[in-house]
Design a protein around this motif. Structure first.
Motif, PDB file in Angstrom:
ATOM      1  N   GLN A  40     122.112-136.831  95.640  1.00  0.00           N
ATOM      2  CA  GLN A  40     120.839-137.428  96.024  1.00  0.00           C
ATOM      3  C   GLN A  40     120.725-138.839  95.442  1.00  0.00           C
ATOM      4  OE1 GLN A  40     117.534-135.415  94.193  1.00  0.00           O
ATOM      5  NE2 GLN A  40     118.111-136.029  92.138  1.00  0.00           N
ATOM      6  N   TYR A  41     119.777-139.583  95.986  1.00  0.00           N
ATOM      7  CA  TYR A  41     119.361-140.828  95.363  1.00  0.00           C
ATOM      8  C   TYR A  41     118.115-140.542  94.543  1.00  0.00           C
ATOM      9  CZ  TYR A  41     122.379-143.364  98.636  1.00  0.00           C
ATOM     10  OH  TYR A  41     123.453-143.835  99.335  1.00  0.00           O
ATOM     11  N   ARG A  42     118.003-141.211  93.407  1.00  0.00           N
ATOM     12  CA  ARG A  42     116.772-141.144  92.626  1.00  0.00           C
ATOM     13  C   ARG A  42     116.423-142.554  92.134  1.00  0.00           C
ATOM     14  NH1 ARG A  42     117.753-142.125  87.356  1.00  0.00           N
ATOM     15  NH2 ARG A  42     119.711-141.411  86.412  1.00  0.00           N
ATOM     16  N   PRO A  43     115.141-142.819  91.893  1.00  0.00           N
ATOM     17  CA  PRO A  43     114.754-144.129  91.369  1.00  0.00           C
ATOM     18  C   PRO A  43     115.400-144.380  90.013  1.00  0.00           C
ATOM     19  CG  PRO A  43     112.837-142.970  92.214  1.00  0.00           C
ATOM     20  CD  PRO A  43     113.975-141.981  92.200  1.00  0.00           C
TER      21      PRO A  43
ATOM     22  N   GLY B  59     114.696-151.785  99.996  1.00  0.00           N
ATOM     23  CA  GLY B  59     113.314-151.961  99.538  1.00  0.00           C
ATOM     24  C   GLY B  59     113.271-152.731  98.235  1.00  0.00           C
ATOM     25  N   ASP B  60     112.148-152.605  97.542  1.00  0.00           N
ATOM     26  CA  ASP B  60     111.944-153.350  96.306  1.00  0.00           C
ATOM     27  C   ASP B  60     112.348-152.568  95.068  1.00  0.00           C
ATOM     28  OD1 ASP B  60     110.860-155.461  97.782  1.00  0.00           O
ATOM     29  OD2 ASP B  60     108.836-154.602  97.693  1.00  0.00           O
ATOM     30  N   GLN B  61     112.681-151.287  95.232  1.00  0.00           N
ATOM     31  CA  GLN B  61     113.014-150.444  94.089  1.00  0.00           C
ATOM     32  C   GLN B  61     114.510-150.196  94.011  1.00  0.00           C
ATOM     33  OE1 GLN B  61     110.878-146.743  94.024  1.00  0.00           O
ATOM     34  NE2 GLN B  61     111.217-146.408  91.852  1.00  0.00           N
ATOM     35  N   GLN B  62     115.022-150.105  92.784  1.00  0.00           N
ATOM     36  CA  GLN B  62     116.438-149.816  92.589  1.00  0.00           C
ATOM     37  C   GLN B  62     116.662-148.307  92.526  1.00  0.00           C
ATOM     38  OE1 GLN B  62     117.321-152.178  89.029  1.00  0.00           O
ATOM     39  NE2 GLN B  62     118.424-153.610  90.321  1.00  0.00           N
ATOM     40  N   TYR B  63     117.792-147.871  93.099  1.00  0.00           N
ATOM     41  CA  TYR B  63     118.106-146.444  93.147  1.00  0.00           C
ATOM     42  C   TYR B  63     119.474-146.174  92.536  1.00  0.00           C
ATOM     43  CZ  TYR B  63     114.140-145.490  96.200  1.00  0.00           C
ATOM     44  OH  TYR B  63     112.867-145.355  96.696  1.00  0.00           O
ATOM     45  N   VAL B  64     119.585-144.961  91.981  1.00  0.00           N
ATOM     46  CA  VAL B  64     120.837-144.480  91.410  1.00  0.00           C
ATOM     47  C   VAL B  64     121.384-143.383  92.310  1.00  0.00           C
ATOM     48  CG1 VAL B  64     121.829-143.169  89.487  1.00  0.00           C
ATOM     49  CG2 VAL B  64     120.256-145.064  89.039  1.00  0.00           C
ATOM     50  N   ARG B  65     122.685-143.410  92.547  1.00  0.00           N
ATOM     51  CA  ARG B  65     123.347-142.397  93.362  1.00  0.00           C
ATOM     52  C   ARG B  65     123.883-141.322  92.423  1.00  0.00           C
ATOM     53  NH1 ARG B  65     126.145-142.658  98.442  1.00  0.00           N
ATOM     54  NH2 ARG B  65     127.828-141.138  98.611  1.00  0.00           N
ATOM     55  N   GLU B  66     123.391-140.097  92.582  1.00  0.00           N
ATOM     56  CA  GLU B  66     123.824-139.000  91.723  1.00  0.00           C
ATOM     57  C   GLU B  66     124.789-138.093  92.469  1.00  0.00           C
ATOM     58  OE1 GLU B  66     120.473-138.170  88.432  1.00  0.00           O
ATOM     59  OE2 GLU B  66     120.061-137.297  90.392  1.00  0.00           O
TER      60      GLU B  66
ATOM     61  N   ASP C 111     119.230-146.422  82.377  1.00  0.00           N
ATOM     62  CA  ASP C 111     120.340-146.388  83.334  1.00  0.00           C
ATOM     63  C   ASP C 111     121.125-147.700  83.250  1.00  0.00           C
ATOM     64  OD1 ASP C 111     119.706-143.891  84.304  1.00  0.00           O
ATOM     65  OD2 ASP C 111     118.439-144.651  85.927  1.00  0.00           O
ATOM     66  N   SER C 112     122.443-147.603  83.242  1.00  0.00           N
ATOM     67  CA  SER C 112     123.263-148.814  83.203  1.00  0.00           C
ATOM     68  C   SER C 112     123.294-149.467  84.591  1.00  0.00           C
ATOM     69  CB  SER C 112     124.687-148.472  82.755  1.00  0.00           C
ATOM     70  OG  SER C 112     125.321-147.637  83.711  1.00  0.00           O
ATOM     71  N   LYS C 113     123.611-150.754  84.618  1.00  0.00           N
ATOM     72  CA  LYS C 113     123.629-151.498  85.878  1.00  0.00           C
ATOM     73  C   LYS C 113     124.670-150.945  86.852  1.00  0.00           C
ATOM     74  CE  LYS C 113     121.876-155.880  84.050  1.00  0.00           C
ATOM     75  NZ  LYS C 113     122.161-157.322  83.850  1.00  0.00           N
ATOM     76  N   ARG C 114     125.777-150.430  86.323  1.00  0.00           N
ATOM     77  CA  ARG C 114     126.826-149.934  87.216  1.00  0.00           C
ATOM     78  C   ARG C 114     126.439-148.652  87.934  1.00  0.00           C
ATOM     79  NH1 ARG C 114     129.316-148.827  82.122  1.00  0.00           N
ATOM     80  NH2 ARG C 114     129.513-146.594  81.689  1.00  0.00           N
ATOM     81  N   MET C 115     125.343-148.019  87.470  1.00  0.00           N
ATOM     82  CA  MET C 115     124.872-146.806  88.131  1.00  0.00           C
ATOM     83  C   MET C 115     124.032-147.116  89.367  1.00  0.00           C
ATOM     84  SD  MET C 115     123.734-144.634  84.737  1.00  0.00           S
ATOM     85  CE  MET C 115     123.136-143.235  85.693  1.00  0.00           C
TER      86      MET C 115
END
Length: 291
Positions: free
Chosen positions: A50-53, A71-78, A58-62
């Protein structure tokens, strides 16, 4: 100036507690042999989950820049294996946890932090990721994460009772809550309900001082909360014993029923008992060996 000096003194005192706490947790964790807990489950790999906000820590590489660009929000791929191997912890740092009925017994907070940190060390050694419930410390691996946990748990809270934090719990992960659970039961119910809604299963470990179980008080007694918000004086403390024990029994039963309803497990530990036995129970319960 005085305020700054006071803050510095408190900061130095807190920092001084870290090495002993880490050393004791490492020693306690060393008494438990690693079995197959923490192994990668069959069928789980690097498949997308999933993606989560993105959260603080969280490190930048995540960051998944392609998804974040929408969009305007950054997401992390889990990934699926990251979810399965994440354990979220909450250790009560409220003032009530600083109670100890005897100088030869550790405060409840000291035992709770020790067990929380030793459990985290075992999980990290087993290949799991550990973090805090809430948004301050997402799950990670490594010794650096253990130090972050020790730092976070070295801070006492001023108010008597601290409600469990349930924000940012990763879906389908596991969790460990350690507390005396003598605060408002509605807060505990809210946390476990929120966790269950996200598929999170876990453990409540209730830590109590032996005298909180037996209520040996007689005659004139002043009862005062550690944080100072509650105070009661009585000339006949013995007359309160039966009512107190009844309320404590009802609280334990309510916690048990709540755990059954949400798929969690409930454990009880007294500060006068072996920390090693409590850690071993936690370790087995996380691996599904205790029911």
């Amino acid at each position: 100036m005085n305020a700054a000096l006071s803050l510095r003194e408190r900061s130095e005192a807190e920092a001084a507690r870290l090495p002993p706490l880490l050393a004791r947790a490492e020693h306690l964790a060393g008494t438990v042999l690693l079995g197959d807990h923490g192994r990668r489950r069959a069928g789980l790999g690097d498949d997308f989950w999933q993606y989560r906000p993105a959260q603080t820590g969280d490190s930048k590489r995540m960051i998944d820049h392609r998804r974040s660009a929408r969009g305007d929000q950054q997401y992390v791929r889990e990934r699926e294996w990251q979810i399965a191997q994440s354990v979220m912890l909450w250790v009560d740092q409220g003032a009530s946890m600083r109670f100890s009925s005897d100088k030869n017994l550790p405060p409840k907070a000291d035992r709770a932090r020790l067990l929380g940190l030793a459990t985290s060390i075992l999980l990290v050694r087993g290949g799991e990721r550990v973090g805090l419930t809430g948004t301050t410390l997402p799950p990670r691996r490594g010794n650096a994460q253990i130090i972050r946990l020790a730092e976070a748990w070295s801070q006492d809270e001023a108010h008597d009772y601290a409600p469990p934090k349930h924000r940012a719990m990763i879906p389908h992960s596991r969790a460990v809550f350690i507390s005396d659970f003598l605060s408002d039961l509605e807060e505990v119910e809210l946390a476990l309900t929120k966790a269950a809604d996200r598929g999170v299963r876990g453990i409540l470990l209730q830590v109590l001082d032996p005298k909180e179980e037996t209520f040996p008080y007689r005659g004139r007694t002043i009862f005062e909360s550690v944080g100072g918000s509650l105070r009661h004086e009585t000339l006949k403390a013995g007359d309160l014993r039966e009512r107190y024990l009844d309320r404590l029994a009802r609280r334990k039963d309510a916690l048990l029923q709540l755990c059954r309803a949400t798929g969690w497990q409930l454990g009880l530990h007294h500060t006068g008992d072996s920390a090693q036995a409590a850690l071993l129970w936690l370790y087995r319960a996380l691996d599904g060996g205790t029911r």
